[in-house]
Design a protein around this motif. Structure first.
Motif, mmCIF file in Angstrom:
data_model
loop_
_atom_site.group_PDB
_atom_site.id
_atom_site.type_symbol
_atom_site.label_atom_id
_atom_site.label_comp_id
_atom_site.label_asym_id
_atom_site.label_seq_id
_atom_site.Cartn_x
_atom_site.Cartn_y
_atom_site.Cartn_z
ATOM 1 N N PRO A 93 -15.667 12.980 -27.438
ATOM 2 C CA PRO A 93 -16.659 13.582 -28.334
ATOM 3 C C PRO A 93 -17.605 12.565 -28.972
ATOM 4 O O PRO A 93 -18.595 12.953 -29.592
ATOM 5 N N ALA A 94 -17.315 11.273 -28.789
ATOM 6 C CA ALA A 94 -18.203 10.238 -29.341
ATOM 7 C C ALA A 94 -19.513 10.155 -28.565
ATOM 8 O O ALA A 94 -20.488 9.573 -29.038
ATOM 9 N N TYR A 95 -19.536 10.769 -27.366
ATOM 10 C CA TYR A 95 -20.743 10.736 -26.535
ATOM 11 C C TYR A 95 -21.404 12.110 -26.500
ATOM 12 O O TYR A 95 -20.734 13.145 -26.573
ATOM 13 N N SER A 96 -22.722 12.101 -26.357
ATOM 14 C CA SER A 96 -23.497 13.343 -26.301
ATOM 15 C C SER A 96 -24.091 13.517 -24.909
ATOM 16 O O SER A 96 -23.998 12.634 -24.062
ATOM 17 N N ILE A 97 -24.740 14.639 -24.690
ATOM 18 C CA ILE A 97 -25.381 14.892 -23.403
ATOM 19 C C ILE A 97 -26.475 13.862 -23.126
ATOM 20 O O ILE A 97 -26.751 13.529 -21.972
ATOM 21 N N LYS A 98 -27.046 13.305 -24.177
ATOM 22 C CA LYS A 98 -28.031 12.233 -24.004
ATOM 23 C C LYS A 98 -27.385 11.021 -23.337
ATOM 24 O O LYS A 98 -27.965 10.404 -22.447
ATOM 25 N N ASP A 99 -26.169 10.689 -23.760
ATOM 26 C CA ASP A 99 -25.437 9.571 -23.162
ATOM 27 C C ASP A 99 -25.068 9.864 -21.715
ATOM 28 O O ASP A 99 -25.104 8.977 -20.857
ATOM 29 N N PHE A 100 -24.719 11.118 -21.447
ATOM 30 C CA PHE A 100 -24.258 11.496 -20.116
ATOM 31 C C PHE A 100 -25.392 11.631 -19.102
ATOM 32 O O PHE A 100 -25.134 11.731 -17.903
ATOM 33 N N ALA A 101 -26.619 11.655 -19.573
ATOM 34 C CA ALA A 101 -27.748 11.858 -18.663
ATOM 35 C C ALA A 101 -27.873 10.740 -17.633
ATOM 36 O O ALA A 101 -28.355 10.961 -16.519
ATOM 37 N N SER A 102 -27.415 9.531 -17.980
ATOM 38 C CA SER A 102 -27.520 8.412 -17.045
ATOM 39 C C SER A 102 -26.165 7.980 -16.480
ATOM 40 O O SER A 102 -26.059 6.940 -15.838
ATOM 41 N N GLY A 103 -25.154 8.791 -16.725
ATOM 42 C CA GLY A 103 -23.838 8.477 -16.183
ATOM 43 C C GLY A 103 -22.747 9.221 -16.898
ATOM 44 O O GLY A 103 -22.735 9.289 -18.127
ATOM 45 N N VAL A 104 -21.810 9.781 -16.121
ATOM 46 C CA VAL A 104 -20.716 10.536 -16.731
ATOM 47 C C VAL A 104 -19.511 10.505 -15.800
ATOM 48 O O VAL A 104 -19.648 10.516 -14.573
ATOM 49 N N CYS A 105 -18.333 10.456 -16.402
ATOM 50 C CA CYS A 105 -17.088 10.398 -15.635
ATOM 51 C C CYS A 105 -16.230 11.622 -15.935
ATOM 52 O O CYS A 105 -15.938 11.907 -17.089
ATOM 53 N N PHE A 106 -15.833 12.312 -14.863
ATOM 54 C CA PHE A 106 -14.954 13.477 -14.995
ATOM 55 C C PHE A 106 -13.528 13.160 -14.524
ATOM 56 O O PHE A 106 -12.663 14.029 -14.535
ATOM 57 N N ALA A 107 -13.286 11.930 -14.111
ATOM 58 C CA ALA A 107 -12.009 11.551 -13.498
ATOM 59 C C ALA A 107 -10.847 11.621 -14.475
ATOM 60 O O ALA A 107 -11.013 11.469 -15.685
ATOM 61 N N SER A 108 -9.660 11.817 -13.912
ATOM 62 C CA SER A 108 -8.441 11.904 -14.712
ATOM 63 C C SER A 108 -7.326 11.136 -14.017
ATOM 64 O O SER A 108 -6.969 11.434 -12.866
ATOM 65 N N ALA A 109 -6.781 10.139 -14.699
ATOM 66 C CA ALA A 109 -5.686 9.355 -14.140
ATOM 67 C C ALA A 109 -4.530 10.261 -13.759
ATOM 68 O O ALA A 109 -4.153 11.162 -14.514
ATOM 69 N N GLY A 110 -3.972 10.038 -12.564
ATOM 70 C CA GLY A 110 -2.821 10.811 -12.118
ATOM 71 C C GLY A 110 -3.157 12.011 -11.272
ATOM 72 O O GLY A 110 -2.256 12.660 -10.727
ATOM 73 N N THR A 111 -4.447 12.326 -11.127
ATOM 74 C CA THR A 111 -4.823 13.506 -10.360
ATOM 75 C C THR A 111 -4.958 13.177 -8.877
ATOM 76 O O THR A 111 -4.812 12.037 -8.449
#
Length: 345
Positions: A93-111
């Motif tokens: 929650p520390a990041y906003s959609i503005k931060d995610f516009a140039s990069g975002v991670c959906f990965a989850s360890a163990g998946t």
């Protein structure tokens, strides 16, 4: 003295990934702990790394949830394409959609590709990563408007990195899948899931996609510990066979899906080369990891109270019994940027 200076210069150069003059708007990441930048911090699972000594060499010494002493490969790749030096986790929650516009991670360890794999340690399954991406797409359209959002999503580089957990935490440990599938049939099953996933994100706007293969998973410190210090040959064989099937899938989808630029990024041989001759890359050992005894510690077993943890992670190929050090991640990212990902410059 001169020899040590030359060696240090060599290692420094390896870790400096030159910027690629690429038309890539963003790095969008799906996968497991190889690329998770902290999503597991925000879910109910025992598989976490948001505590020391994880992250001790990260900027500010932060334990971000990355399973490393510092950055993971996708952070280095983002930097290589002239974007930010780290890819933020979508659930933070520390990041906003503005931060995610140039990069975002959906990965989850163990998946893994297989839903059964994600249930082993109660982590985010691949289908849920896809749901988060759809939500992100909608948020991005609300933030930038549909036209600009579409342009970003079309020009983004999508990195998919998973599969090791499907074998080492599921198939070879639990009875269900091994009764249902032969090793080869299980590989085909996973590749079929990868095919469906790539097709799905393609229809959602993805065009530049990198499918990452498996590492020499039989040479991870934990597997060597269980095999009297030797790499587990059959696990490495399965990794190579799976990579061949993944590479064939890439060729098929490039023919089937109009306008797609899909590449296969293979970490197997470069990492195997490092493991077989660590000294040539400026390491001391690949047989054991930095954290604890280096033989079995990972997650909560790798903690700041362990007196055996090494003082200099740069001497080790692996940080914990499953995951590479930041230095190794930098070398792997450098290799990918100069080979499979060079097409996107």
């Amino acid at each position: 003295m001169a020899f040590h200076s030359i060696a240090l210069i060599f290692v420094f150069q390896l870790l400096q990934i030159p910027e690629i003059d690429a038309k890539v708007s963003s790095i969008i990441v799906f996968g497991d702990s190889t690329v998770d930048s902290g999503n597991n911090n925000f879910i109910a699972t025992v598989l976490k790394s948001d505590f020391r000594p994880y992250g001790r060499d990260f900027d500010g010494g932060q334990s971000t949830g990355r399973f490393s002493n510092g950055r993971v490969p996708t952070d280095f790749i983002s930097e290589a394409f002239g974007l930010k030096p780290t890819v933020p986790p979508y659930l933070d929650p520390a990041y906003s959609i503005k931060d995610f516009a140039s990069g975002v991670c959906f990965a989850s360890a163990g998946t893994g590709y297989d839903n059964v794999t994600s249930r082993v340690l109660s982590v985010i399954p691949l289908w849920k990563e896809l749901e988060y991406f759809k939500e992100y797409k909608s948020r991005l359209e609300g933030y930038l408007g549909r036209k600009k959002a579409k342009k970003i999503l079309t020009k983004a580089l999508y990195i998919i990195s998973m599969g090791t957990n499907d074998f080492l935490e599921n198939y070879y440990v639990l009875p269900h899948r091994s009764f249902e599938f032969s090793p080869e049939d299980y590989q085909k099953f996973l590749v079929g899931i990868a095919r469906s996933f790539i097709t799905e994100i393609y229809h959602l706007g993805a065009r530049k996609i990198s499918l990452t293969g498996l590492p020499p998973m039989g040479c991870l410190p934990l597997e060597r510990t269980l095999n009297w210090g030797n790499c587990v040959a059959r696990y490495n064989y399965v990794a190579r066979e799976f990579n061949q099937k993944s590479k064939a899938l890439v060729e098929i989808l490039n023919d089937e899906l109009s306008g797609i630029q899909l590449v296969f990024s293979n970490p197997y041989y470069i990492l195997y080369k490092i493991i077989r001759d660590p000294q040539s890359f400026g390491f001391v050992t690949a047989a054991t990891a930095c954290c604890g005894t280096g033989r079995f510690e990972m997650g909560y077993l790798c903690n700041e109270h362990d007196p055996f943890t090494c003082t200099d992670a740069n001497q080790y190929v692996f940080w914990d019994s499953f995951h590479p050090t930041e230095k190794t991640n930098g070398i792997l990212a450098h290799h990918a940027a100069r080979t499979s990902l060079a097409i996107f410059k």
